[in-house]
Motif scaffolding. Structure first.
Motif, mmCIF file in Angstrom:
data_model
loop_
_atom_site.group_PDB
_atom_site.id
_atom_site.type_symbol
_atom_site.label_atom_id
_atom_site.label_comp_id
_atom_site.label_asym_id
_atom_site.label_seq_id
_atom_site.Cartn_x
_atom_site.Cartn_y
_atom_site.Cartn_z
ATOM 1 N N MET A 2 0.824 -1.206 0.000
ATOM 2 C CA MET A 2 0.000 0.000 0.000
ATOM 3 C C MET A 2 0.861 1.260 0.000
ATOM 4 S SD MET A 2 -2.923 1.277 2.655
ATOM 5 C CE MET A 2 -1.754 1.472 3.982
ATOM 6 N N ASP A 3 1.938 1.282 0.791
ATOM 7 C CA ASP A 3 2.778 2.470 0.859
ATOM 8 C C ASP A 3 3.417 2.779 -0.492
ATOM 9 O OD1 ASP A 3 2.193 2.830 3.478
ATOM 10 O OD2 ASP A 3 3.974 1.817 4.233
ATOM 11 N N ARG A 4 3.706 1.744 -1.262
ATOM 12 C CA ARG A 4 4.335 1.944 -2.571
ATOM 13 C C ARG A 4 3.359 2.573 -3.555
ATOM 14 N NH1 ARG A 4 8.648 0.483 -4.149
ATOM 15 N NH2 ARG A 4 7.951 0.279 -6.297
ATOM 16 N N ARG A 5 2.077 2.320 -3.418
ATOM 17 C CA ARG A 5 1.131 2.679 -4.455
ATOM 18 C C ARG A 5 0.198 3.815 -4.081
ATOM 19 N NH1 ARG A 5 3.594 0.416 -8.752
ATOM 20 N NH2 ARG A 5 4.653 -1.404 -7.925
ATOM 21 N N GLY A 156 -16.728 6.568 -5.503
ATOM 22 C CA GLY A 156 -17.047 6.415 -4.085
ATOM 23 C C GLY A 156 -16.072 5.504 -3.369
ATOM 24 N N PHE A 157 -15.232 4.771 -4.118
ATOM 25 C CA PHE A 157 -14.194 3.948 -3.490
ATOM 26 C C PHE A 157 -13.115 4.837 -2.872
ATOM 27 C CE2 PHE A 157 -15.106 0.514 -6.855
ATOM 28 C CZ PHE A 157 -15.909 -0.209 -5.992
ATOM 29 N N GLN A 158 -12.486 4.353 -1.782
ATOM 30 C CA GLN A 158 -11.326 5.035 -1.233
ATOM 31 C C GLN A 158 -10.127 4.811 -2.147
ATOM 32 O OE1 GLN A 158 -12.670 2.140 0.043
ATOM 33 N NE2 GLN A 158 -11.275 1.213 1.532
ATOM 34 N N ASN A 159 -9.005 5.468 -1.825
ATOM 35 C CA ASN A 159 -7.818 5.327 -2.665
ATOM 36 C C ASN A 159 -7.310 3.897 -2.643
ATOM 37 O OD1 ASN A 159 -5.618 5.868 -4.275
ATOM 38 N ND2 ASN A 159 -4.428 6.851 -2.682
ATOM 39 N N GLY A 181 -7.335 4.890 -6.395
ATOM 40 C CA GLY A 181 -6.598 3.853 -7.100
ATOM 41 C C GLY A 181 -7.394 2.568 -7.189
ATOM 42 N N GLU A 182 -8.203 2.281 -6.174
ATOM 43 C CA GLU A 182 -9.022 1.068 -6.198
ATOM 44 C C GLU A 182 -10.004 1.073 -7.369
ATOM 45 O OE1 GLU A 182 -8.737 -1.621 -4.620
ATOM 46 O OE2 GLU A 182 -7.646 -1.180 -2.756
ATOM 47 N N GLY A 183 -10.533 2.245 -7.700
ATOM 48 C CA GLY A 183 -11.418 2.320 -8.851
ATOM 49 C C GLY A 183 -10.699 1.899 -10.118
ATOM 50 N N TYR A 184 -9.465 2.388 -10.285
ATOM 51 C CA TYR A 184 -8.691 2.021 -11.472
ATOM 52 C C TYR A 184 -8.362 0.530 -11.480
ATOM 53 C CZ TYR A 184 -8.053 6.546 -13.692
ATOM 54 O OH TYR A 184 -8.257 7.710 -14.393
ATOM 55 N N TRP A 185 -8.061 -0.023 -10.319
ATOM 56 C CA TRP A 185 -7.831 -1.465 -10.266
ATOM 57 C C TRP A 185 -9.084 -2.216 -10.708
ATOM 58 C CZ3 TRP A 185 -10.800 -4.626 -7.074
ATOM 59 C CH2 TRP A 185 -10.542 -6.005 -7.253
ATOM 60 N N TYR A 186 -10.236 -1.815 -10.213
ATOM 61 C CA TYR A 186 -11.451 -2.546 -10.559
ATOM 62 C C TYR A 186 -11.729 -2.468 -12.056
ATOM 63 C CZ TYR A 186 -16.133 -4.341 -10.769
ATOM 64 O OH TYR A 186 -17.217 -5.087 -11.118
ATOM 65 N N LEU A 187 -11.574 -1.284 -12.646
ATOM 66 C CA LEU A 187 -11.786 -1.159 -14.082
ATOM 67 C C LEU A 187 -10.762 -1.986 -14.850
ATOM 68 C CD1 LEU A 187 -13.305 0.045 -16.448
ATOM 69 C CD2 LEU A 187 -11.946 2.135 -16.216
#
Length: 394
Positions: A2-5, A156-159, A181-187
């Motif tokens: 998490m700290d890296r990203r 609405g997702f957190q980072n 960032g979680e949104g981008y991961w999901y997409l």
């Protein structure tokens, strides 16, 4: 991991925001005087940057930096400064690959919009039509999240999820901005499902115990964007070529940190949100396609979708502003200036900081990549911002 990203709201971003706020608040007469005091956008600018950047790097203990300038839709200048690694002292050159961090999102966003243009997924189609929810508990709001929401950070997702904060929706999708960032991961996981492949026999565990299996996202982005755009020195998965060219990360004291060597599972988790390894020359090739697009083809957006990519989707409130941006488009932050909008994105993860900005009206911009946690103190230094202003302002 998490700290890296995690996207960093560090001192560099604060410096740039403060500088821009001061500049934008000037009277027209003072603003004109400030611009006239700055160097021009030709040979004067190159000479000024060649002198200024090493000075700022020494002051901030930044080991290496690579910069590329785009002017009138062409690569105008590229220059490498410093070393890849303070241990080996190997110099940075035009082939040196840096971690682009969150600037990776611009490349992924473009590739996604092309998939939308092709009808592979819909920009405004709920993503749950393509894959089940990644949420641990049912939330009816999930069914309204679209690719447009992801690319404009309004899901609405957190980072980044964590053990203390599991992935969840914090507000009605589309109603407000929150960088994710979680949104981008999901997409990315949707794109991998509908246009790629997953290897269920090669999996890893990441933040909050989430299981991620390897995909062909590296090959997909190479074949659908990087290679067609001439970005042959860029990628997401470690290999022998990247090992020879990679810059190493450094902390605020200039001490070399361990260099990550991303596997296919790491790319499946982080490619979209921050996993791109690239050179300043390679990224400038992408920036040129954004600022001065060639005719649409199998890889390049048509004019309508190109314009949509750079159209503000959500206004940023005062406390939400990142890098002096006024709004967020699809993959890009937007500074709305009287002299024309400026698109931009910054990035930060352990040992690397990056920044790109561009003016579509002028077809000009830049990208800068550094291998230091102190990189923001160079990238966002007021002297450097002042020097680069004429490149972005008519």
């Amino acid at each position: 991991m998490m700290d890296r990203r995690a996207f960093l709201y560090g001192s560099g971003q604060t410096v740039l925001s403060a500088w821009l706020a001061n500049y934008m608040s000037m009277t027209p007469q003072k603003a004109e005087a400030a611009t006239l005091q700055a160097v021009g956008d030709g040979e004067e600018l190159i000479a000024a940057l060649t002198k200024l950047i090493p000075q700022l790097m020494r002051e901030a203990a930044v080991p290496g930096l690579s910069i590329a300038l785009v002017q009138d839709g062409k690569l105008r200048w590229q220059k490498a400064f410093g070393v890849k690694d303070t241990t080996s002292r190997e110099p940075v050159d035009e082939h040196t690959a840096f971690e682009a961090a969150s600037v990776s999102k611009t490349v992924f966003a473009y590739a996604v919009l092309k998939q939308c243009e092709k009808g592979v997924i819909g920009l405004d189609t709920p993503l749950d039509r393509y894959a089940p929810s990644p949420l641990p508990d049912a939330d009816p709001r999930f069914g309204s999240i679209t690719a447009r929401h992801v690319l404009s950070h309004t899901t609405g997702f957190q980072n980044i999820r964590s053990g203390d904060e599991p992935l969840k929706i914090h507000f009605q999708p589309g109603s407000q901005f929150d960088y994710s960032g979680e949104g981008y991961w999901y997409l990315q996981s949707i794109v991998s499902r509908v246009a790629g492949h997953e290897n269920p026999n090669d999996c890893g565990e990441y933040e909050a115990g989430v299981k991620i299996c390897a995909t062909d996202i590296d090959a997909f982005l190479k074949s659908n964007l990087l290679v067609p755009f001439g970005m042959k020195a860029s990628g997401y998965v470690w290999n022998a070529d990247l090992a020879r060219r990679a810059a190493h990360p450094h902390d605020v004291t200039g001490k070399a940190l361990a260099k990550s060597q991303p596997k296919a599972t790491d790319a499946a988790r982080y490619a979209a949100m921050g996993g791109l390894h690239t050179t300043s020359v390679d990224y400038a090739k992408f920036l040129i396609e954004v600022l001065d697009p060639k005719p649409a083809d199998a890889y390049r957006l048509n004019q309508r979708n190109h314009d949509e990519m750079l159209t503000p989707q959500v206004k940023l409130k005062e406390g939400e502003k990142i890098d002096g941006a006024d709004a967020w488009a699809l993959g890009w932050a937007i500074q709305q200036r009287k002299t024309g909008d400026v698109i931009l994105h910054s990035g930060g993860q352990s040992g690397f900081r990056s920044l790109t900005m561009g003016s579509v009206q002028r077809k000009s911009g830049f990208v800068m990549l550094t291998n230091s946690d102190n990189g923001g103190n160079v990238l966002f230094h007021p002297k450097l911002a002042t020097a680069l202003t004429p490149l972005l302002t008519k």
